[in-house]
Each structure stands twice: as structure tokens, then as C-alpha cells.
Write a protein that holds these residues in place. Sequence first.
Motif, short mmCIF file in Angstrom:
data_model
loop_
_atom_site.label_atom_id
_atom_site.label_comp_id
_atom_site.label_asym_id
_atom_site.label_seq_id
_atom_site.Cartn_x
_atom_site.Cartn_y
_atom_site.Cartn_z
N UNK A 27 44.27 -65.66 -11.04
CA UNK A 27 44.11 -66.32 -12.33
C UNK A 27 43.66 -65.36 -13.43
N UNK A 28 43.31 -64.13 -13.04
CA UNK A 28 42.89 -63.14 -14.04
C UNK A 28 42.96 -61.75 -13.43
N UNK A 29 43.19 -60.76 -14.30
CA UNK A 29 43.17 -59.35 -13.90
C UNK A 29 42.01 -58.68 -14.62
N UNK A 30 41.39 -57.70 -13.97
CA UNK A 30 40.32 -56.96 -14.64
C UNK A 30 40.24 -55.54 -14.11
N UNK A 31 39.75 -54.65 -14.96
CA UNK A 31 39.43 -53.29 -14.54
C UNK A 31 37.93 -53.06 -14.61
N UNK A 32 37.19 -54.14 -14.93
CA UNK A 32 35.73 -54.10 -15.04
C UNK A 32 35.13 -54.95 -13.92
N UNK A 33 34.41 -54.32 -13.02
CA UNK A 33 33.85 -55.03 -11.86
C UNK A 33 32.90 -56.15 -12.26
N UNK A 34 32.34 -56.06 -13.46
CA UNK A 34 31.41 -57.10 -13.92
C UNK A 34 32.13 -58.41 -14.25
N UNK A 35 33.46 -58.34 -14.37
CA UNK A 35 34.24 -59.54 -14.67
C UNK A 35 34.86 -60.13 -13.40
N UNK A 36 34.49 -59.59 -12.25
CA UNK A 36 35.04 -60.07 -10.98
C UNK A 36 34.54 -61.47 -10.67
N UNK A 37 35.36 -62.21 -9.92
CA UNK A 37 34.99 -63.56 -9.53
C UNK A 37 36.16 -64.23 -8.82
N UNK A 38 36.03 -65.47 -8.42
CA UNK A 38 37.10 -66.18 -7.73
C UNK A 38 38.41 -66.18 -8.52
N UNK A 39 39.51 -65.87 -7.84
CA UNK A 39 40.82 -65.85 -8.47
C UNK A 39 41.14 -64.57 -9.22
N UNK A 40 40.18 -63.63 -9.27
CA UNK A 40 40.36 -62.40 -10.03
C UNK A 40 40.88 -61.27 -9.14
N UNK A 41 41.81 -60.47 -9.69
CA UNK A 41 42.24 -59.24 -9.02
C UNK A 41 41.60 -58.07 -9.77
N UNK A 42 40.80 -57.29 -9.04
CA UNK A 42 40.10 -56.14 -9.63
C UNK A 42 40.87 -54.87 -9.31
N UNK A 43 41.23 -54.11 -10.35
CA UNK A 43 41.92 -52.84 -10.17
C UNK A 43 40.93 -51.70 -10.36
N UNK A 44 40.75 -50.90 -9.32
CA UNK A 44 39.80 -49.79 -9.37
C UNK A 44 40.48 -48.56 -9.95
#
Length: 490
Positions: A27-44
Motif C-alpha cells: 500500500x506504500x513504498x518508502x526509502x525511510x525506515x521511519x515510515x515503515x509499517x503494515x503494507x509498506x515496502x521498504x527499499x534499503x
Amino acid sequence: MISLPLFSLLTDVTVLAQHGPTDVLITALTLDSREAGPGVAFCALRGTATDGHKFIETAVAQGLAAVVCEELPAVLNPATSYVVVENSAAALAHMAAAFYGHPSRQLQLIGITGTNGKTTCATLLHKLLRELGYHAGLLSTVQNQIDEEVIPSTHTTPDSIRLNALLARMVAAGCTHACMEVSSHAVAQHRVTGLRFAGGVFTNLTHDHLDYHGTFDNYLKAKKGFFDALPKTAFALTNADDKRGPVMLQNTAARRETYSLRGAATFRAKLIANEVHGLHLEIDGREILFRLIGVFNAYNLLAVYGAAVLLGEDPTEVLTILSGLTTAPGRFEPVVSAQQGITGIIDYAHTPDALENVLQTLHEIRQPSQQIITVVGCGGNRDAAKRPIMANLAARLSNKVILTADNPRFEDPNDILAQMQAGVTPPDSAKVLTVADRRAAIKKAVELAGANDIVLVAGKGHENYQEIRGVKAPFDDKLILTEIFAQLNK
């Protein structure tokens, strides 16, 4: 809310390995680990300041759906899907494009790159397209726009998530065209990877951003990388008068086109007059008066004209509209004190070439009796090699110079000024002052100016802040100069 299975976002991504299901909903993409949560894909991402891989475990602990990385952490969470890729930044760009429905494919997207002129060209092209009747978007250093809606800009080119989100908003608003600046950082960091461009424009290449790229060759390769990636359906329009212009076209699959004020090219212009009220140019056999000033703006106008014609627009109509357009904020922008007869010029010139262009233009349009008083500084925590060069140029091409702070960031302003001062040669030293406080420096320049003189305030242009020790305090060169003029009128 967007909700897509992970596998649908990986269509254009080269996956080296995966652990866990790929049908999880994102449901969301992020490159910031602080925005991680259910449904989120985190790109390191591996950045210049920090490595996102260090924060994978922190992000996973917040219950995210997936991790995209170049290297797996030591411990894998069975409730999280892991995707290993060769380059996380490139993978994120492809995923962001897919997540937002590939908005660039639904637009005539024009990218403009080069050291100087990107903002002016992008702004002029955006204005032109809207005058032609199109709904159009703009992504620039000064601001982002969806038709008339203004959205604050934080980077010349946003990160790939925000970039695709903005392009998607343009599509939703009915835009058919979009104009964007493409910075060298954006190319090197894969922010524009996965976008489909209808055309690319190259303005010029001079000394800049070597603090990031390391060498001029790396800087050149980053710019060229944009053209290398253009599809064969696009056009690649380059400045034939810049010695790096032809290099941009060497490996591109796009249609190769050129513009020039000096020789043979697809689009040619002849400079008839460059005066205080504007430019008189002959473009492809038509004589036109423009409101913009300076040879550098002749190139900008020609580039925009060429891009519009390559998009299929009528040449005569394009020139008619361009003749009435004004430049972007903070780009050779005049502020006049009628009572004192002083002309102020606000310009973003923050590279040696840009500063030289502005000063040469002032020499071309000024009266013999008019003095040029220049206020200039250099930013902190950026390319230090250009500091003495810029001070030397300012001293040689001005009657008086005041060296001052720009955005010192985390450097001591006095250290920056000392490095600038080192570039001033003995014959010019008598006309150079150092005033660290920028407001005081602008005030001093106005005090030194006589009737009909020109005060150039260079370096910050459209910026409305000054960054000192990590704090951005309100500061607008145009506003400050206007206030100082008003005080003199009392």
C-alpha cells in the motif's frame, strides 16, 4: 488507496533472490525506515551519508510487508518478504513507476539537463505549452506545478517515489505534457530510471557538483546517462555550441537534433541585438523580439523553441508566444529603484560559468558610465574548488565586489570567504570588500552604487532562506533588496 501485489511491482526489476511470498499487498513504498509499517515496502538504499541496509531490522520490527535490498540481513523475519536486487535505487524507481501506474507513459514528458539553464528552459517550456492550450506540469528547482497549482520544491529532481506520485497527480488532473529538470544527482541515483521521456534537452556543461561526483568525467557521464537511456521514440536535442553537446548524442537511441547560435544545426538563431529591454533574434529565418536578456537566454529560448517544434507545434505560433514570456524567478530578475536610478539584478548564478555569463551580459547591455557592483558568495559543504574562481571572475568583471555568505550550511562563513579571497589577484584587491552578513553586504552594495549603477546579487536567486548550521532562516535576496531600496526612498 493504492494496493498492489508485490510481484506486480517487480515486473521491470532484475530480482537476484527472494524469500517469502510475492503476492503480499503493498500500500506504500518508502526509502525511510521511519515510515515503515503494515503494507509498506521498504527499499534499503546505499546513500552518500548512510546505508539503508543498517535500518532493515528496525523497519522490519515495525511490521512492514516487504524489504527490497542488495544484501540480506543476518536474520530474516518469516512474516516479511525479502527481495534481493542488484541496485536498490534502480529497483525502487521501477517499483514506484509501476505503483503509480506508469504516469510518464501517459504524458509527453520532456527532461532538461545541463549545468545552467535547466530552470529557465523548463519554466519557459511549461509556460509555452500552457499558452498553447495544453494542461501541463512542471518539476523544477524553483517550484513544482500542476497547471496553476504550485507545489513547493525541495530538490531539483525529487526522489523516485515523490516524482512518480507528482506525475500521477498531473495525469489525474488532465495534464498531457510535463517539463522537468533532470539533475546529475537524479541520474546517478536512479531517480528518473523507469520514466518514459518524449524528449531530452541538453543546455551546457561547466564546473559544478564535483563535491558529489568526484571528477568532471563522472559529472559528464551522469549527464550523458540521461540521453543514453532515452528510447528511440524520443528526441535528443543538444547544444551544438557546447563542446560536450555532441558527446550527449553518442550512444542515444533517440532522434538526434541540435541547436546553435554559431553554426549548422537543426535549429539556428542569429543574435541581432542584446539590449536592456530584451533580445532581438533571427530564428530559422524569422526576426523576433524577446523580453529576456543575455546571450545565455538566447540559447535557452532556442532550446525551448526546438523542443516545442519537435513536439509537433507550429514554429510561428511558438515564436509568437515565446516573445512575450518572462524568465523564471531569480533568473536575471530585475529590481529597480526608480528614485535612485539603481538597477538591481537577482540571479541564481552559483557556478563560475553562470556568474561569468551574467556579468558578461551586464557588460553588453550597460551604458559606459554605469558601474557594476557585485554581491556574491559560495555555499558551504559543496564544491570548494570553485570558490577562488568565482571571486576572481567577480573581481575582474565588476567595478566593485562584496564577498559575503551564501548558504554556509555547516562550514564557517569566514573560512569560505578566505578561500574566495585567495582567488582575487593584487590588481583587483582594492575593489573587493568582505562583509560576512549577507543583508549587510547587500545594503553596502546599494550604498556604494550611484545613479544608474547596477547591483548584481548573485548565488541564491529564487531561494527564500539562508541555511546556517542546519537551520534554514527566512532570507530572500529580492525581498531584502526591495526593502533596502524602500528605506532609501524615505
